[in-house]
Structure formats: C-alpha cells, structure tokens
Design a protein around this motif. Structure first.
Motif, mmCIF file in Angstrom:
data_model
loop_
_atom_site.group_PDB
_atom_site.id
_atom_site.type_symbol
_atom_site.label_atom_id
_atom_site.label_comp_id
_atom_site.label_asym_id
_atom_site.label_seq_id
_atom_site.Cartn_x
_atom_site.Cartn_y
_atom_site.Cartn_z
ATOM 1 N N ALA A 49 0.825 -1.212 0.000
ATOM 2 C CA ALA A 49 0.000 0.000 0.000
ATOM 3 C C ALA A 49 0.854 1.254 0.000
ATOM 4 N N ALA A 50 2.062 1.162 0.586
ATOM 5 C CA ALA A 50 2.970 2.304 0.637
ATOM 6 C C ALA A 50 3.851 2.416 -0.595
ATOM 7 N N GLY A 51 3.817 1.399 -1.471
ATOM 8 C CA GLY A 51 4.693 1.405 -2.638
ATOM 9 C C GLY A 51 6.142 1.173 -2.277
ATOM 10 N N LEU A 52 6.379 0.411 -1.205
ATOM 11 C CA LEU A 52 7.735 0.141 -0.734
ATOM 12 C C LEU A 52 7.988 -1.363 -0.707
ATOM 13 N N GLY A 53 9.255 -1.730 -0.609
ATOM 14 C CA GLY A 53 9.622 -3.132 -0.518
ATOM 15 C C GLY A 53 10.314 -3.442 0.792
ATOM 16 N N HIS A 54 10.540 -4.724 1.032
ATOM 17 C CA HIS A 54 11.184 -5.137 2.274
ATOM 18 C C HIS A 54 12.557 -4.493 2.435
ATOM 19 N N GLY A 55 13.244 -4.274 1.335
ATOM 20 C CA GLY A 55 14.573 -3.685 1.392
ATOM 21 C C GLY A 55 14.583 -2.236 1.837
ATOM 22 N N ASP A 56 13.424 -1.581 1.809
ATOM 23 C CA ASP A 56 13.344 -0.186 2.247
ATOM 24 C C ASP A 56 13.197 -0.053 3.760
ATOM 25 N N VAL A 57 12.859 -1.144 4.422
ATOM 26 C CA VAL A 57 12.525 -1.098 5.847
ATOM 27 C C VAL A 57 13.783 -1.179 6.698
ATOM 28 N N ASP A 58 13.913 -0.244 7.643
ATOM 29 C CA ASP A 58 15.020 -0.327 8.598
ATOM 30 C C ASP A 58 14.540 -0.264 10.045
ATOM 31 N N GLY A 59 13.208 -0.344 10.240
ATOM 32 C CA GLY A 59 12.669 -0.375 11.591
ATOM 33 C C GLY A 59 11.452 -1.279 11.664
ATOM 34 N N LEU A 60 11.309 -2.036 12.768
ATOM 35 C CA LEU A 60 10.196 -2.974 12.918
ATOM 36 C C LEU A 60 9.718 -2.976 14.363
ATOM 37 N N GLY A 61 8.399 -2.842 14.534
ATOM 38 C CA GLY A 61 7.785 -2.995 15.840
ATOM 39 C C GLY A 61 6.722 -4.079 15.770
ATOM 40 N N VAL A 62 6.669 -4.949 16.771
ATOM 41 C CA VAL A 62 5.802 -6.133 16.735
ATOM 42 C C VAL A 62 5.060 -6.287 18.059
#
Length: 372
Positions: A36-49
C-alpha cells in the motif's frame, strides 16, 4: 506535530477460523502495508511487533524470516495499549534519525484452546488468584465493572446497547468485519447472558488476523499531533471505571492544539461497551453519557469505531491494539471505502488493556491528522 508520517495502513482480513500461523498472518500484514505504501522489504530499517501467539519467536525472529535488515526494533507485550505504544516509540525513532522506514505490525491466531491458556495464565496474579475461582477469562471482571459503572452513571442495559448497535451499523459497510448483519435492540437484549449484565454482543468475538502501519520521515500522509500515556495509574486500588486517560486528557488536548469537540471520528478500544464509554468520558468526549449514547451516537450517527470496532469486526489478539489505528489512518487517507467519514481530518485513537488483577492498567491515546 511530529515529523514522521504514517503513509499506509493495512489489515490482513480477520477470520473466525484459519489454518495460518501467527507468523504467516503477521508476514501477510507486513507485505500488504508495504504494498500500500509502494515500498519493498529492502526499504525497511525499523520494525515494531506485538503478538501473544508469535511465541516462542520474538520480533527479531520475524525480522529474520522476513529478510529484514534493521537499525531499530521493538516488541511490545501490552495488548490493547501496544499499538499506540509502538507508534509513540516509532515516531520518536524516526525523529531521532534512528530509522527512516518503520513497519509496525500486530496480530494473533488464538484457537479456543490457545485463548483459554492465554486468559488462564495472563500473568501471575491471574494464574494464582483468579483462574482457580474459576473466572474463565475477563468477562466476569468486566461484568462487575459494568455493574459499578451503571450504578455510578444511572445507565441501563438499553443504554449500553447503543455502542454495539451503532458500531454494527458501521460494520455493515466494512467487508472485513466478521459481524455485519443488522442488529436490533430486541436482538441485543434477547442474546444469551455471558456474565450478568454482559450479553453476547457486549463481548468481542475472537478472530485471527493482523494489522500493520508504515511510517516514514516526512511527506504526505497522517501525522501524530499528540500522544499521551498513563500506565498503572492507581495500583489496581481504584474503582476501575476511570482509566489512566483521565490523568493525561489535558496534556493530550493541549499537545494536539484542538479540543474533543473538533474530532471528526474516534477509534476507541472497545473490548466491552463500558470501557469505550469510560475512555470517552475520561477524555471529555462524552461528559453526559446518556445524552451521548442516545443523541450524538444513536440519533446523529457520530462515527465511533467506523470499522465496526472489535465488537463487530473482531479481536485478533494483540491486533486489537492496532485495529483502531489502522482504521483511523485509512479514514484520514480517504481510503475507507463505503464507510468513509465525510471530510475526515482529525481522529482520536485510544488504547486500553492489560488486566493486572481487577481491570486494565494500561491506557494511551493519540490525536492524528491527515496531511496532504
């Protein structure tokens, strides 16, 4: 207003039964939000779960399985308050330069046996003092709270009914809600009593699913005007019908620069109608509960939980703490489909939960604004 933007929200469809694991549901929600954001996994540098049923895995295990290389990671175990907790920390991380693109995800798959184990061993106080009674989950505790709240405010069963009835009308427009069929007051009152005075439609249906948000540094999207939290406000020695939000309401509205009368919609944590009303009262949105229920809500159709809330859409474990955030963001982005609130610009979202002994000890709230 914060410098971070919420650019996408996604809910992996809720289901009463599924063969998918919590990990699979969380992964699907991450993929959906990034798409939905037009981004891929490689763009992510932060994760909250946040997840009760991801165990024995943790946030880092999910990151590994998703192939994420991260600079910032967080796991929050605080149930209904976890979504806003994660949001608060993610915003601060982006503002501090610790991350550029953060995905927040919450979800669970709890079958009947897993849910029973969770509620029986929720914490040491529950396992040692409550489960032996047995209370069989939180329904009995919140039935007592509803009795106390009703006596304090002069409310009857037909008054509390206005919350699930209103939200069911909204749920009819949400294809993702598990309960969408029309619900009348007569049907509500005729439903089986679970724990007096709570009936079937006062208790959230347990589902499987996951919710996710994507935050980036700046740009168009949804901004956090203010966020406030108060945890363990009374040491479990109060009456339970006033939440920690009462202690931070002034700070929340001052930080947001708006008042409760300026909010276009509210996504309030609704594990039971009584707690939705308690939070609204604590934040100044419903100073007269009877007038609010039968006027603003029932007569005027004010958008309280336009997804249908957990009472109609379902409670996917820890996703309950993210569900309201996802709905608010979709509304403010103008992507809520048939249930879209006209000219929605400002939204109130609350979190509540984590029963320590007698009632929830965690409460938080955020004011969000859509920014073109």
């Amino acid at each position: 207003m914060t410098a971070a933007s919420i650019v996408a929200a996604y809910e992996e469809p809720y289901a009463r039964r599924t063969s998918r694991t919590a990990e699979q549901l969380l992964a699907a929600a991450v993929r959906g939000a990034l798409g939905a954001a037009g981004l891929g996994h490689g763009d992510v540098d932060g994760l909250g779960v946040s997840s009760f049923s991801l165990a024995p895995d943790h946030a880092i295990d999910l990151a590994w399985r998703l192939g994420l290389r991260l600079d910032w990671i967080m796991q929050d175990p605080h149930g209904g308050a976890s979504g806003i907790n994660l949001l608060q920390h993610a915003v601060r991380a982006i503002e501090a330069g610790d991350a550029r693109v953060v995905v927040l995800v919450a979800g669970d798959h709890l079958d009947r046996a897993a849910f029973a184990r969770l509620t029986a061993t929720y914490n040491r106080a529950t396992a040692e003092a409550l489960t032996p009674l047995p209370l069989r989950g939180p329904n009995a505790l919140f039935a007592l709270l509803t009795q106390r709240h009703a006596a304090a405010h002069g409310l009857a069963d037909a008054d509390y009914a206005q919350v699930p009835l209103s939200q069911r009308r909204w749920a009819a427009r949400n294809p993702g809600a598990v309960y969408r069929a029309p619900l009348s007051l007569d049907e509500y009152l005729a439903a089986p009593v679970v724990a007096a005075p709570l009936r079937r439609f006062d208790c959230v249906p347990v589902v499987a699913g996951a919710d996710a948000l994507v935050l980036t540094a700046g740009g168009p999207g949804v901004r956090v005007r203010a966020v406030a939290s108060r945890h363990n406000p009374d040491g479990q020695e109060g009456d339970g019908i006033v939440t920690g939000l009462a202690q931070v309401a002034d700070r929340l509205w001052a930080g947001a620069g708006v008042g409760p009368g300026e909010i276009d919609l509210a996504c309030v944590y609704d594990d039971y109608p009584v707690m939705a009303l308690a939070q609204l009262a604590d934040l100044g949105c419903a100073p007269d509960l009877h007038a609010f229920l039968h006027g603003r809500l029932a007569r005027d159709g004010w958008p309280l939980n336009p997804s249908g809330g957990q009472l109609s859409a379902g409670q996917a474990g820890a996703a309950g703490g993210m569900h309201g955030l996802v709905e608010a963001v979709l509304q403010l982005l103008g992507r809520a489909g048939e249930r879209q609130v006209d000219r929605a610009r400002l939204a109130l979202v609350t979190g509540y939960g984590m029963v320590l002994y007698r009632y929830g000890a965690c409460a938080n709230a955020a004011v969000l604004e859509g920014v073109a």
